[in-house]
Design a protein around this motif. Structure first.
Motif, PDB file in Angstrom:
ATOM      1  N   GLU A   1      33.835 -31.720  14.396  1.00 35.65           N
ATOM      2  CA  GLU A   1      32.749 -30.675  14.113  1.00 35.65           C
ATOM      3  C   GLU A   1      32.622 -29.530  14.993  1.00 35.65           C
ATOM      4  O   GLU A   1      32.147 -28.484  14.538  1.00 35.65           O
ATOM      5  CB  GLU A   1      31.318 -31.801  14.416  1.00 35.65           C
ATOM      6  CG  GLU A   1      31.363 -32.927  13.288  1.00 35.65           C
ATOM      7  CD  GLU A   1      30.305 -33.896  13.812  1.00 35.65           C
ATOM      8  OE1 GLU A   1      29.724 -33.816  14.740  1.00 35.65           O
ATOM      9  OE2 GLU A   1      30.088 -35.046  12.867  1.00 35.65           O
ATOM     10  N   THR A   2      32.857 -30.061  16.506  1.00 34.90           N
ATOM     11  CA  THR A   2      32.802 -28.456  17.194  1.00 34.90           C
ATOM     12  C   THR A   2      33.949 -27.664  16.740  1.00 34.90           C
ATOM     13  O   THR A   2      33.545 -26.220  16.774  1.00 34.90           O
ATOM     14  CB  THR A   2      33.145 -29.354  18.620  1.00 34.90           C
ATOM     15  OG1 THR A   2      32.127 -30.009  18.934  1.00 34.90           O
ATOM     16  CG2 THR A   2      32.997 -27.881  19.535  1.00 34.90           C
TER      17      THR A   2
ATOM     18  N   LYS B   1      28.278 -19.358  22.313  1.00 33.63           N
ATOM     19  CA  LYS B   1      28.446 -20.702  21.378  1.00 33.63           C
ATOM     20  C   LYS B   1      29.420 -21.746  22.236  1.00 33.63           C
ATOM     21  O   LYS B   1      29.003 -22.805  21.916  1.00 33.63           O
ATOM     22  CB  LYS B   1      29.125 -19.996  20.267  1.00 33.63           C
ATOM     23  CG  LYS B   1      28.347 -19.378  19.366  1.00 33.63           C
ATOM     24  CD  LYS B   1      29.098 -18.453  18.225  1.00 33.63           C
ATOM     25  CE  LYS B   1      29.812 -19.440  17.163  1.00 33.63           C
ATOM     26  NZ  LYS B   1      30.434 -18.838  15.968  1.00 33.63           N
TER      27      LYS B   1
ATOM     28  N   GLU C   1      28.063 -25.459  22.801  1.00 33.67           N
ATOM     29  CA  GLU C   1      28.748 -26.572  22.224  1.00 33.67           C
ATOM     30  C   GLU C   1      29.635 -27.397  23.456  1.00 33.67           C
ATOM     31  O   GLU C   1      29.264 -28.659  23.184  1.00 33.67           O
ATOM     32  CB  GLU C   1      30.013 -26.019  21.146  1.00 33.67           C
ATOM     33  CG  GLU C   1      29.473 -25.591  19.979  1.00 33.67           C
ATOM     34  CD  GLU C   1      28.469 -26.287  19.218  1.00 33.67           C
ATOM     35  OE1 GLU C   1      28.639 -27.561  19.424  1.00 33.67           O
ATOM     36  OE2 GLU C   1      27.451 -25.903  18.800  1.00 33.67           O
TER      37      GLU C   1
ATOM     38  N   LYS D   1      32.274 -25.336  14.111  1.00 33.02           N
ATOM     39  CA  LYS D   1      31.484 -24.494  14.524  1.00 33.02           C
ATOM     40  C   LYS D   1      31.923 -23.047  15.431  1.00 33.02           C
ATOM     41  O   LYS D   1      31.121 -22.290  15.616  1.00 33.02           O
ATOM     42  CB  LYS D   1      30.241 -25.155  15.615  1.00 33.02           C
ATOM     43  CG  LYS D   1      29.590 -26.194  14.834  1.00 33.02           C
ATOM     44  CD  LYS D   1      28.699 -27.151  15.860  1.00 33.02           C
ATOM     45  CE  LYS D   1      27.730 -28.293  15.035  1.00 33.02           C
ATOM     46  NZ  LYS D   1      27.126 -29.059  16.128  1.00 33.02           N
ATOM     47  N   LEU D   2      33.077 -23.402  15.980  1.00 33.74           N
ATOM     48  CA  LEU D   2      33.846 -22.372  16.877  1.00 33.74           C
ATOM     49  C   LEU D   2      34.814 -21.650  16.172  1.00 33.74           C
ATOM     50  O   LEU D   2      35.737 -21.348  16.958  1.00 33.74           O
ATOM     51  CB  LEU D   2      34.107 -23.051  18.194  1.00 33.74           C
ATOM     52  CG  LEU D   2      32.963 -23.676  19.090  1.00 33.74           C
ATOM     53  CD1 LEU D   2      33.640 -24.160  20.206  1.00 33.74           C
ATOM     54  CD2 LEU D   2      31.925 -22.830  19.687  1.00 33.74           C
TER      55      LEU D   2
END
Length: 431
Positions: free
Chosen positions: A106-107, A118, A122, A110-111
């Motif tokens: 999931e991380t 950000k 995280e 997002k990155l």
């Protein structure tokens, strides 16, 4: 058939052979990567299996020693199952339960476009998260009973996958997909051992893992970066720059992310009181190590680049190109603490490179001023009013290279060969 047709056919066949060769090389890389990922998944399952039975049977840590002896006796041809390695497998499984693997994936999503803010958010989220261990990996206090490992329980190792799937209540195929989709599956076992020994917070552990994948670090280089506190220098440090005011949002975020403070250069041959020219010579002489410290995507362009402006001659210390930023980076080195006039000199060189080197597809040239110390408040004031993007960082000279890391660094001959190739490429590019 004419000579022209023959030449065309020859070139066509050569292109065909080159394409086939490229596919063979890429296939070899994929096979090696797949084999590494499968080995890691096997180690993860083994660690979970041992942890499960330690908990279920009330076995203590001594079971690992007895298991290693039993494997050595029954499967003498199998390597990699020493007491030490089995203990690491258990630590590996305990560190990365399914909940952590899901969180890492999931991380990653997002990155896709990194920025300091950000990444900081995280990583802090990973550090603060309370991940529950699956029943498979839960370790309770044990009474350290000594249980002799016989051939029958050893033979049950073939049922490891089924045990993992049953206790986790997820099909083994889904567990494997989850594991292989996570960054945990993308670095080698030696690098994992270094991370396990480093006892880093989970978010920082994730960051170093991702950097290893992205930059192709060996385990030795990973160890060196952890020891030099790269995370603190690249993410946690208070960086002095004007990127937000001078670059559009995506590029300013990325430029700020790539900047470090301080930079640490290994200059084994530098003088105790090295001046700018001596530092430049050493950096270029050790170009591979220098670019490693600069970070991902940097390529060497020129040193002491000559520009004739009007009736005067000027020489820019170092010019790099960053592939991710699609921009030239002018580096000015100062063997003294920061002075406001240094920013003006660097701004001048940025303007020159923008005019003389920058192409229509290149973004704004970025300046990086490396000094032997700075007053952050003075440095930030000095950047006010400049339209060109400038970052100011300290640098440190490290002369001692641990014996254990020397094998990971290139020889002087290799570096000189690489520098010659880089300069030849630059000459050809400018023709």
């Amino acid at each position: 058939m004419s000579n022209n047709d023959t030449n065309i056919e020859k070139r066509s066949f050569e292109a065909f052979v080159n394409a086939i060769g490229s596919e063979i090389e890429q296939a070899q890389v994929r096979l090696i990567s797949a084999a590494n990922a499968q080995m890691l998944f096997h180690y993860w399952k083994m660690g979970n299996y041992i942890l499960y039975h330690q908990n279920l049977q009330g076995w203590g840590s001594k079971v690992i020693k007895k298991l290693a002896q039993a494997i050595r006796f029954n499967y003498p041809e199998k390597k990699g199952y020493s007491v030490r390695n089995l203990a690491y497998m258990c630590q590996f499984a305990r560190s990365y339960p399914l909940t952590v693997l899901r969180s890492f994936i999931e991380t990653d999503a997002k990155l896709i476009t990194p920025s300091v803010r950000k990444i900081t958010d995280e990583i802090q989220s990973l550090n603060n998260a309370s991940f529950t261990q699956e029943p498979l990996a839960q370790i309770q206090s044990s009474d350290n009973k000594e249980v002799a490992i016989m051939q029958e329980p050893l033979a049950q190792i073939q049922n490891v996958a089924q045990t993992v799937a049953t206790v986790c209540r997820i099909p083994i195929e889904d567990i494997e997909k989850l594991f292989l989709a996570s960054p945990v599956a993308r670095i080698n076992w030696a690098s994992h051992v270094i991370l396990l020994n480093s006892s880093l917070p989970l978010g920082v552990d994730y960051w170093y893992m991702k950097q290893s994948v992205e930059m192709g670090w060996s385990s030795n280089v990973l160890k060196m970066q952890i020891e030099s506190k790269l995370f603190e220098r690249q993410i946690n440090s208070r960086k002095v720059n004007n990127f937000t005011a001078t670059l559009p949002a995506p590029q300013s975020d990325l430029a700020n992310y790539l900047l470090k403070d301080p930079y640490i250069f290994d200059l084994a041959g530098a003088k105790e009181r090295a001046d700018e020219r001596d530092i430049e010579e050493q950096l270029v002489k050790h170009v591979t190590r220098y670019l490693l410290e600069m970070g991902n995507g940097f390529a060497f362009v020129a040193r002491q680049k000559h520009f004739q402006i009007g009736d005067s001659d000027f020489y820019a210390d170092l010019i790099l190109y960053n592939i991710k930023l699609h921009a030239y980076v002018v580096v000015e080195l100062k063997a003294t603490p920061f002075k406001p006039e240094y920013a003006g000199q660097l701004n001048f060189y940025i303007n020159v490179v923008d005019d003389k080197l920058r192409g229509e597809n290149d973004n704004k040239t970025i300046g990086l001023l490396l000094c032997k110390g700075k007053d952050e408040i003075v440095a930030q004031y000095a950047l006010t009013g400049y339209d060109q993007p400038i970052g100011i960082s300290d640098y440190q000279l490290s002369k001692a290279v641990p014996e254990s890391l020397k094998s990971a660094l290139p020889s002087i001959e290799q570096v000189e060969e690489e520098l010659t190739m880089l300069l030849d490429n630059e000459k050809n590019r400018q023709k």
